[in-house]
Design an enzyme around this catalytic site. Sequence first.
Site, short mmCIF file in Angstrom:
data_model
loop_
_atom_site.label_atom_id
_atom_site.label_comp_id
_atom_site.label_asym_id
_atom_site.label_seq_id
_atom_site.Cartn_x
_atom_site.Cartn_y
_atom_site.Cartn_z
N TYR A 166 48.14 58.76 35.51
CA TYR A 166 49.54 58.36 35.57
C TYR A 166 49.76 57.28 36.62
CZ TYR A 166 51.07 62.45 32.83
OH TYR A 166 51.30 63.38 31.85
N LYS A 200 44.06 61.17 29.68
CA LYS A 200 45.36 61.28 29.02
C LYS A 200 46.23 60.17 29.58
CE LYS A 200 49.13 64.72 29.19
NZ LYS A 200 50.25 63.98 29.70
O1 LIG Z 1 51.57 67.47 31.69
C1 LIG Z 1 52.69 67.18 31.25
C2 LIG Z 1 52.67 66.70 29.96
O2 LIG Z 1 51.70 65.72 29.94
C3 LIG Z 1 53.89 66.12 29.41
O3 LIG Z 1 53.73 66.25 28.05
P1 LIG Z 1 54.87 65.66 27.16
O4 LIG Z 1 55.24 64.38 27.78
O5 LIG Z 1 54.25 65.47 25.81
O6 LIG Z 1 55.97 66.67 27.14
#
Ligand SMILES: O=C[C@H](O)COP(=O)(O)O
Length: 302
Positions: A166, A200
């Site tokens: 992030y 991610k």
């Molecule tokens: O860890 C938190 C999630 O990555 C957020 O997932 P989302 O944005 O799909 O709700």
Amino acid sequence: MKTQPGINGAGLGPGKKTRLNRILRQHGLCNGTAMFLPYDHGLEHGPRDFFDNPAVSDPAYTIRLAIEGGFNGIAVQIGLAEKFYWDYAGEVPLVLKLNGKTDIPPDAEALSPLQASVADAVRLGADAVGYTLYVGSPAQETDFRQLRQVRVDAQRFGMPLVVWAYPRGAAIEAKGGRDSFYAVDYAARTASELGADMVKVNFPHPEKTSGVKDAYRREFSPQQAIDAVVRSANRTLLLVSGGEKQGDEAMLEKARQAMEAGATGLIFGRNVWQREHDESLRFVAHLQDILAKYPQPGTLQV
Ligand SMILES: O=C[C@H](O)COP(=O)(O)O
């Protein structure tokens, strides 16, 4: 259609190989793609995320949803894993989030402190660990040091490492923000360079990039941008994150573009569970229809 270059099994060791195989080949569609259900929002955002569907504030409900929906894994923090996962152990792979924070203090110097260890993950029967890395934060140096220890432990215990990459901080905001193409692309590459097995990322937005060299063309299409991000992740398997709830068509298009680019899969939370149970499963089935069109035979090369 591009396919993921895949993790090279030779370098993984037997533990990581076994666990990744369980995630990618023995759950979900069993075709090398992956769909994870993230459920750490109670810590990261607070209970407000559960107001649209109060049932989801119950961790047992959400774990059952992951099982019913045929997910490849559910990502939770240590407290929920200890209290709830053992009732469903083995029915859906556990991704134990090792660090986390609330969104109460401002994000300016974001750092997500460790709450659990790779040894906890082994004890709880997890198939992967998750670590949030704030790329570009002023606290990045401490973050890198923290991640280094997690990576070393993950290697020792044979535990796949999923990095939530992030972008954060004032320097990132000055270059277009956390979901600009520049920021997402750099975050994907950083996770790969630092030893993540999976990364991610948010879906990249070329039009948001500003204040960086011409290489990050604002006129790139979303497809060109996500193609570049998958390339930057190289042999780190790429998962695209959902973000705030949007219309189904927009989410399904994002999923299609990510898979077309060669992503391994999706990690959608709010877009899945901020709706009534049967609606969640209906939406998940649409996502699976997309994943089914993009089998990844080479995801795990052994
Ligand atoms: O860890 C938190 C999630 O990555 C957020 O997932 P989302 O944005 O799909 O709700």
